[in-house]
Structures are given as C-alpha cells and as structure tokens.
Design an enzyme around this catalytic site. Structure first.
Site, PDB file in Angstrom:
ATOM      1  N   GLU A  42      43.530 -21.061   6.835  1.00  0.00           N
ATOM      2  CA  GLU A  42      42.196 -21.277   6.273  1.00  0.00           C
ATOM      3  C   GLU A  42      41.862 -20.122   5.328  1.00  0.00           C
ATOM      4  O   GLU A  42      42.040 -18.955   5.692  1.00  0.00           O
ATOM      5  CB  GLU A  42      41.147 -21.348   7.389  1.00  0.00           C
ATOM      6  CG  GLU A  42      39.792 -21.818   6.887  1.00  0.00           C
ATOM      7  CD  GLU A  42      38.759 -21.927   7.997  1.00  0.00           C
ATOM      8  OE1 GLU A  42      37.952 -22.855   7.970  1.00  0.00           O
ATOM      9  OE2 GLU A  42      38.773 -21.075   8.896  1.00  0.00           O
ATOM     10  N   GLU A  93      40.636 -21.643  14.534  1.00  0.00           N
ATOM     11  CA  GLU A  93      40.550 -22.807  15.410  1.00  0.00           C
ATOM     12  C   GLU A  93      41.671 -23.820  15.273  1.00  0.00           C
ATOM     13  O   GLU A  93      41.451 -25.014  15.523  1.00  0.00           O
ATOM     14  CB  GLU A  93      39.217 -23.517  15.161  1.00  0.00           C
ATOM     15  CG  GLU A  93      39.054 -24.142  13.772  1.00  0.00           C
ATOM     16  CD  GLU A  93      38.373 -23.259  12.754  1.00  0.00           C
ATOM     17  OE1 GLU A  93      37.869 -23.770  11.744  1.00  0.00           O
ATOM     18  OE2 GLU A  93      38.341 -22.024  12.972  1.00  0.00           O
ATOM     19  N   ASN A  94      42.884 -23.428  14.891  1.00  0.00           N
ATOM     20  CA  ASN A  94      43.975 -24.390  14.747  1.00  0.00           C
ATOM     21  C   ASN A  94      43.948 -25.408  15.893  1.00  0.00           C
ATOM     22  O   ASN A  94      43.829 -25.042  17.062  1.00  0.00           O
ATOM     23  CB  ASN A  94      45.326 -23.655  14.779  1.00  0.00           C
ATOM     24  CG  ASN A  94      45.318 -22.409  13.922  1.00  0.00           C
ATOM     25  OD1 ASN A  94      45.212 -22.481  12.714  1.00  0.00           O
ATOM     26  ND2 ASN A  94      45.423 -21.267  14.576  1.00  0.00           N
ATOM     27  N   GLU A 122      35.428 -21.226  19.115  1.00  0.00           N
ATOM     28  CA  GLU A 122      36.660 -21.858  18.629  1.00  0.00           C
ATOM     29  C   GLU A 122      36.912 -23.205  19.306  1.00  0.00           C
ATOM     30  O   GLU A 122      37.427 -24.135  18.675  1.00  0.00           O
ATOM     31  CB  GLU A 122      37.858 -20.925  18.846  1.00  0.00           C
ATOM     32  CG  GLU A 122      37.723 -19.560  18.182  1.00  0.00           C
ATOM     33  CD  GLU A 122      37.432 -19.638  16.697  1.00  0.00           C
ATOM     34  OE1 GLU A 122      37.887 -20.601  16.035  1.00  0.00           O
ATOM     35  OE2 GLU A 122      36.754 -18.732  16.173  1.00  0.00           O
ATOM     36  N   HIS A 130      34.974 -25.955  17.652  1.00  0.00           N
ATOM     37  CA  HIS A 130      35.622 -26.422  16.423  1.00  0.00           C
ATOM     38  C   HIS A 130      36.593 -27.577  16.679  1.00  0.00           C
ATOM     39  O   HIS A 130      36.910 -28.317  15.741  1.00  0.00           O
ATOM     40  CB  HIS A 130      36.412 -25.286  15.786  1.00  0.00           C
ATOM     41  CG  HIS A 130      35.617 -24.390  14.903  1.00  0.00           C
ATOM     42  ND1 HIS A 130      34.797 -24.852  13.907  1.00  0.00           N
ATOM     43  CD2 HIS A 130      35.541 -23.026  14.851  1.00  0.00           C
ATOM     44  CE1 HIS A 130      34.248 -23.824  13.281  1.00  0.00           C
ATOM     45  NE2 HIS A 130      34.665 -22.713  13.832  1.00  0.00           N
ATOM     46  N   GLU A 190      31.283 -24.025  10.655  1.00  0.00           N
ATOM     47  CA  GLU A 190      30.965 -22.699  11.168  1.00  0.00           C
ATOM     48  C   GLU A 190      29.536 -22.567  11.683  1.00  0.00           C
ATOM     49  O   GLU A 190      29.299 -21.901  12.694  1.00  0.00           O
ATOM     50  CB  GLU A 190      31.235 -21.648  10.087  1.00  0.00           C
ATOM     51  CG  GLU A 190      32.685 -21.618   9.610  1.00  0.00           C
ATOM     52  CD  GLU A 190      33.681 -21.320  10.724  1.00  0.00           C
ATOM     53  OE1 GLU A 190      33.256 -20.923  11.838  1.00  0.00           O
ATOM     54  OE2 GLU A 190      34.890 -21.487  10.490  1.00  0.00           O
TER      55      GLU A 190
END
Length: 870
Positions: free
Chosen positions: A151, A289-290, A323, A326, A345
C-alpha cells in the site's frame, strides 16, 4: 483439515459470484480495455543478492480489440512476455516515470479471455516497500526475514499487473524458499514440495478476488502460535524465540473476531487470519491489513509480560482491532480509488475504539482518544488541510492522504453519524453496505445510501458536508436564558479557522444538555441564528458527550458557568471544554488567561484522562516557550499545577488502580521531568540506575517515562552510556526504544552526536530514520541543516521518493520563520511538486507557531506573572 477445505470452497464460490464494481472510472491511470481476472505468481527470493526471480501468468479479459496491453511495473526487469503461448513476443516499452510497461503486439488481440505470461526479476528493498528485508540478532548471528508492503501502489515492485484498487483478481502464489524457513501468504499453504538443494516449493491456496495492495508474502525463521476461533485458524507469526510474547495479541484477536462477525453481520470469509511480526520500525506505518496475513512491526503486536506497560497493552489491542476491522472495511469491500481512502482508515480508526469499548468496558474509549481528535481539529483549521474525500489525480498524491484528516477526522465523522442515527440503525446500514458490496469496490456515496435506507434520521446531508469540504464547524452560543423552567438558547454557525477566516457551512448535529436537567438535539445549519429549548435551567453544555465533529464558542457567561461547575461535567465534556478553550485562546478568540484559568480549575482528583490532558496542554505551552526568557517562570507555573496531582498519584501504584491512573503516573513523570522538577529528575535518574544494576528493579510501568527523563537531561557521558545499552539490547524493540531515546537530548552538542549516529550505518535502517525524526522534534533547525547537507546519505534511510515525508518530520515543534526559506530550498531540490501538500502543512504550522510565540505567549506570560503574584 476438512473444515479448512470447506471454507476454501466457500471463498472461491463467493468470489466468482461477486458483482462488478460500479465505481467511476475517473482517476484510473491504466486503460480499461484489458482487465485482470487471475494471477498465478511464482517467486524465488535470493536474500544474499537482495533480489528475486519471478514469473506470472495473468488471465485477462480483453473488453475491446487492441494491439497494446499496458500495466504497472516498477523496478522489475522484464525478461520474457508471451500472450497465449504465441511464438512472436510483443515489443516492450517501459515508462519508469509513470511506472508502466507497454506491450505492443504485431496483431490485434480479439475480445475475450487470454493469458499473459511474464518472466521477470526484482529487488529486495532495505526499506518497507515492495518486497523488503528486516534483520535481527540471534545467538548464532544476524538473521534476515522477508515481508511485503504494497500500500498504496508497490505491488508493481513484486509483480507486473494492474496495481489499482478497483482491478480486483484472484491470486495463486507459489514460492521456492529454503526448506528450514516458514513461508506465509494470505491463504493457507495448499501444498509443499521438497526440492533438491535444501529447498521447498510452497503453493498457497487461491485468494478471493481482491486488490493488489492486499497481497502478502513473508519468509523467515518463524514460529506460529494459533487457535481455532469461530472456525477460523487465527495465528500469530513471530521470529523464533518470541512465541511467549504472542499470547496477548492472540487473545485480543480471539475476542475481536466473534465481535466483528456479529457487528458486521458477515462472518470473516477466509480460512485463516495470521498476524505477522517484523523486527524494526518505519517512519510511515506500524501495521498493514493484508487480507488474512496482517503485518505488524513487533512494537505493535508483541507484549513482553515482564516489560510491558499499560500503554503497550492498549496500543497492541487497538492496533489489532484496527487492522482486523480492515478485513471488512477495506478488504472485503474496497474503495474504488484512493480518493475514498478514508472509507478504509477513518472507519477502522473509529471501529478500533468501538470494539475496544465492547471487549474492554473498563477502558474509557473516546476519552482515551481525545488527543487524536484535538489534533485532527487543529490540522483541519490550518492552511494545508483537505476534505476527508481527497481528490487524487496521481499516485504521487496518495502519500499525503495518510494523515490526521483521513484517520482522525474520518473516525470522528463516523462517530458523529452513529451518535445522530443511533447505534442500531447505524450498524444495520453498515451491514447492508457490506453485504451489498462484498468482494467489490465502492465510493463513499454507496455507504451513505445504505445508511439512509429505512432511516428515521437520515445522515446523508450531514455526512456529505463533513467529508466533501475541509474545515471545522464552530457552533457559537449567542444567548441563553432560563424561561419557565427551560433553557432557551440561540445558536449560530461559523467556520473555525486558525489562519485567515474562510467560509463553510455544515448540517451540524448538536446535542444540548443542562447540568441537572434534560437534553435536546438540533441541527445547526449556517450562520443565521436559530433557537433551541432544553428542559431545565443551569449551566448549558453544547455538544454534550462530544460526539459531533465541531468546536464550541460559549458566551462569556456560559463559559464562566461551566468553568465553575467543571467538576460536575462528565469526562467527555471536561475534555471538550479544555480542548475548545485552548483552541479558541490560541486563535485569539478568547483571552489566554481564560484558558490558563480553566487549567488552574482542574482538580487534582479529576479523572486520569482529564489530568493527562492538563499535562499535555502544559507541555505544549512549554514547547512554545523553548529558548524564551519567560520559560523558567512558565515552568514554575506548570510545576505548581501538576505537583498536587503527582502528590496524589505518587511513584508507586496502588492495588487495584485503573490502567488510566497507571498511564497518568508515567505522563506526569515525563512532564515534570521536562519542566525541570528537581525532585522528579533526581528520583527518575535514581530509579533508572537501579533498573540497570538489577533487573528486579525494572520499574515496570515507568520504564519508558524514566528513560524519557534521563535521555532529555543527558550529557555526553550519559548519552554514551545509553548508546552502549542500545548496542547491547537483547530485543529489537528494546534496541529501537534506546536508539530513539538517544535523539531526545536537549544538549545541542549531544544532539549532533545522535544525528551523526543516525547515518553511521550502526542502527538498523528502519530505526535510523526514526532517530532522525526524534532529533528533529527537539532540534528542527539543526536537523534540517544536517539533512540538507547530507541528503545523499539520508535519503536511503527513508526510501527513494520519500523526501516529502522526511521534510514534514522536521517541523512538529518548529516556530522559527527563518527556517521557511531553508525549507523552500530543500523542497525545491528534493520534493516532487505533486507530493508537496505535506510540506504546505508543515510551512503553515511553522508560521502558526511563530505567531503564537509573538502574539499569544506574551499575553499568557503576563497572566501567569499576575496570578503568581496574587
């Protein structure tokens, strides 16, 4: 195993049935005639050479006949390109500035499904972007781990493709890695094959349709602790030896996942959820936050029970909560373009507080986040602010949107809307939004439509006002009087601006409450006076509960009544009154004595969050006084306000005290140390020496505060002693803490040593940049001159192209107009024009602080002199 396979099948079916995004095409940088459907990526990293080999097969849909395919590619050497196994390769042209690769074919490609094969090679970076490496010490020597950070637009450094959020596709990742290391991906490993040469090939299961920036790969000598939570394999991945520090985060995730499953109304859809820890630091982020494999730097994930403070535990829990939120807001449903980054966010920042309150009702929630709210309000009142929905024309602008407006104001917008709509109605609207757009992309209006369906209190007008225009609404009390047992109040609206006044108009929901009486809610729209009636007579609180994003200007009589009744206000309203009074006084809308007088009214027995705000506001004034003759008198005043509080709290915690009081004690030690309280400095130094001599005297919750006081006071000998501790620190987090402390010294000569250390190559690269930023906080002008003269050595610490990020870190405490010309020179030489929005904000902050020193501090100092003489 069967449960995992069933879950995998459900994910693939749901992905295949996802609806196409309805997001507008504006802002898309790639042509839309060819779109990706699936990536099959194979990677072989070569750590010693800092490189990797890769290949990818991309299934694409050609929507219109074309002879060209344009995709994103950066820092990749493209060796071979083939379409549908044809023998004749295309010509390949690279546009490094736009980070594009253009494939031109000899024939026109017909509409339909095709497969594009690309063989390539790439770099392993030292900084946290693309595929990057982190090193840590082990008993047998340094060890290296690999991670990815994509990102906003760095997946193109790992695989050529369509690196834009709306171009969702599935991903199959296969990696060839040393047999003794653990590989981590978004999905569980579907197969592992032993290879010659002590290697193995790991193939991860197919992901759902997702954006490229959420792809993840990690590799290292890892351990994984895990448990089944609601049918999901939840794990924490750490470097070998750190498993004991993973329990707190794992417990947090185990509590949060069921809460999120219920709140969002859509269960977490992947078969596993890993939280992966990396050693080191970054000046730009703490976690990413993958999907299914969240990356964290260790500070934000691991908790050492023997060293952790209350701050550490809160930070880790809220970071995990952020996270994990997300995984729905950002991953399952993704913004169509970076204009709407706040959907990710701002919502996750709001949800981390919401979830923390639900799981930890003993925590205070929004009062604990008040400093972040006040910071967002301050930024939004100055030159350089931007709307929550920030128009992005080019990827170079995206970096500037990861800021207090997107995160802090975005969270407060969500808080405003929930409070107005009602918790149940708001949650139901979000559930509709998530269900309707799962595995797809959205724009902000999609959320407003979902919230307003069946709504008794529609929020669309309020929401658009708050997100489409920059600035802070100011609700002004024109008059209030008691009539027949009720308070009749007249309100109007302005725009609160620190810089020259600007216009703005909002539909601002305002809750009014009379102390000891009733309450009412009204919408204040525009400058025309409007009346409202509140049951009961007495001091009137405007924005009661502080849930709306706005500031309040009371009449003199109204403010005096609330100040006199300060101890009867709720914690939220005490914080709101302190924040609004500070902002209005600094802006010249109230006398400085009004603010300072309110600070003197804060009783020593006030709530811990309020007392932390008292200390924070005094520290702010002390920073403004740096170098001025009046600083000694101000510090005497500041010590007098905090001494009764510290006398009540003391050096030792009481049995059963709240975490907020524990944190307050540390903040008081830091503040009084800064104010040169001789007794606190002496005792802090004594306790710090004890902690070094005997691990049994580690000082627990005061560890960081003691280090802060000692490091600020450090002379050359003390600094060198801390430097020795940093080199010998047993963990990467402790090493980072100590290296950063080396940048706190107030002695200019010692600060010069810290600057030289930062570029010496001794601290890890990810820590060295943070050390520079810490020194800049204390010595901005010196740091700017140092960096300007040594830019070739400094830039690698932050990553190529990150100069704007570096520049902004210099000016948090700067108030010297003379720096502006030097800043302009640095910017002209090193900061691309498209990324200068953060520099505009920094310049505005320098000017603002200079005005405060010139115009507001003299008034404050006169008031203090008079109050002290009384």
């Amino acid at each position: 195993m069967q449960k995992i396979l069933r879950r995998l099948a459900a994910v693939v079916l749901a992905s295949a049935g996802a609806m196409a995004s309805a997001a507008p095409a504006k802002g898309m940088l790639l042509p839309d005639d060819v779109v990706p459907e699936a990536y099959r990526i194979a990677i072989t990293p070569h750590v010693a050479e800092a490189s990797f080999d890769g290949s990818v097969d991309i299934d694409v849909q050609v929507l219109r006949a074309t002879s060209r395919i344009v995709l994103d590619s950066a820092d990749l050497a493209l060796a071979r390109v083939v379409l549908d196994d044809e023998a004749e390769p295309p010509t390949v042209a690279l546009e490094p500035k736009r980070q594009h690769a253009i494939f031109t074919f000899a024939r026109e490609i017909a509409p339909g499904r095709h497969t594009l094969h690309i063989a390539y090679a790439g770099k392993i970076n030292d900084q946290a972007f693309g595929l990057f490496k982190l090193q840590h010490a082990t008993p047998t020597g340094p060890a290296t781990s690999l991670f990815t950070m994509f990102e906003d637009s760095d997946a193109r450094r790992f695989v050529p493709g369509w690196d834009e959020p709306e171009r969702r596709a599935t991903f199959d990742l296969t990696v060839t890695v040393p047999a003794g290391l653990m590989a981590v991906g978004n999905m569980p490993a579907a197969s592992t094959e032993a290879l010659p040469g002590d290697l193995k090939r790991v193939h991860f299961a197919t992901t759902p349709r997702m954006s490229t920036y959420l792809l993840f790969f990690g590799l290292g000598d890892f351990e994984r602790v895990h448990r089944d939570v609601a049918g999901v394999d939840v794990g924490v991945v750490v470097k070998r030896g750190d498993a004991a520090q993973a329990g707190y985060a794992l417990d947090a995730a185990a509590k949060l996942l069921p809460y999120y499953n219920d709140w969002f109304g859509t269960p977490y859809p992947l078969p596993k959820l890993d939280m992966v820890a990396g050693a080191g630091e970054s000046v730009s982020f703490g976690a990413m936050e993958n999907w299914g494999a969240i990356f964290y730097f260790e500070r934000d994930l691991l908790v050492d029970a023997g060293r952790a403070t209350e701050d550490d535990r809160h930070r880790v829990f809220e970071t995990v909560a952020h996270e994990m939120a997300h995984q729905w807001f950002g991953n399952l449903v993704t913004m169509a373009w970076w204009d709407d980054l706040w959907l990710n966010e701002g919502f996750a920042t709001w949800m981390q507080v919401k979830a923390s309150q639900a799981v930890h009702p003993e925590w205070q929630g929004w009062p604990e986040r008040d400093a972040g709210k006040q910071h967002a309000l301050d930024v939004d009142a100055r030159t350089g602010t931007h709307p929550v929905i920030m128009h992005i024309d080019d990827l170079s602008q995206v970096e500037g949107s990861f800021d207090a407006i997107t995160y802090g104001k975005g969270a407060q917008v969500v808080r405003t809307l929930e409070a107005y709509a009602g918790e149940d109605a708001f949650r139901d609207g979000v559930r509709r939004y998530i269900a309707r757009h799962a595995y797809g992309n959205t724009v902000t209006d999609d959320l407003w439509r979902a919230l307003d369906e069946h709504a008794e209190r529609p929020v669309g007008a309020i929401a658009r006002d708050l997100t489409l225009q920059a600035g802070v609404p100011l609700i002004v009390e024109r008059d209030a009087r008691c009539v027949d047992g009720s308070t009749q109040v007249t309100l109007a609206q302005e725009r609160f601006a620190i810089d020259p006044p600007r216009t703005g108009r909002w539909h601002a929901p305002v809750r009014l409450a009379v102390l000891g009486g009733g309450s009412a809610t009204t919408i204040v729209d525009g400058p025309a006076p409007q009346a409202a009636t509140v049951p009961g007579c007495g001091p009137l609180v405007i924005n009661a509960g502080q849930s709306s994003y706005l500031r309040v200007r009371y009449t003199d009589a109204g403010l005096a009544a609330l100040a006199a009744a300060f101890d009867r206000l709720g914690v939220d309203d005490q914080l709101g009154l302190l924040g609004d009074t500070q902002a209005l006084a600094l802006a010249g809308r109230l006398p400085m004595g009004t603010w300072l007088g309110l600070l003197r009214r804060v009783p020593p027995q006030a709530d811990a969050q309020v007392l932390q705000t008292l200390a924070r506001q005094l520290v702010f004034l002390d920073v403004l006084h740096d170098g001025l003759p009046a600083q000694a008198a101000f510090r005497q005043f500041a010590r007098a306000q905090l001494a009764p509080v510290f006398a009540r709290v003391g050096w030792q915690g009481a049995a059963g005290e709240s975490g907020a009081v524990t944190t307050l004690r540390a903040r008081l030690v830091e503040a009084l140390g800064r104010f040169d309280d001789a007794a606190v400095v002496a005792e802090a130094s004594r306790r710090f020496r004890l902690s070094l001599a005997d691990p049994a005297n580690a000082q627990g919750e005061l560890r960081d505060a003691l280090l802060n006081v000692v490091a600020r006071q450090a002379d050359a000998a003390t600094w060198e002693a801390l430097h020795k501790l940093a080199r010998a620190a047993p963990s990467e987090v402790q090493k980072s803490d100590l290296y950063q402390a080396l940048g706190l010294a107030r002695d200019p000569a010692v600060a010069d040593r810290a600057l030289a250390l930062a570029i010496s190559g001794e601290p890890p690269a990810t820590v060295a940049g943070t050390l520079l930023a810490v020194v800049a906080g204390e010595h901005p002008a010196t740091t700017l001159d140092f960096v300007t003269a040594r830019w070739a050595r400094v830039e690698p610490l932050f990553g190529s192209g990150a100069a704007a990020k570096v520049a902004t870190s210099f000016f948090g405490n700067a108030a010297d107009r003379a720096m502006l010309a030097r800043l302009d020179g640095f910017v002209a030489a090193h900061v691309p024009a498209g990324t200068r929005v953060s520099v505009v904000r920094a310049s505005a902050l320098i000017r603002y602080r200079a005005v405060l020193r010139e115009q507001r501090l003299p008034e404050a100092d006169r008031w203090i002199a008079g109050a002290t003489a009384m």
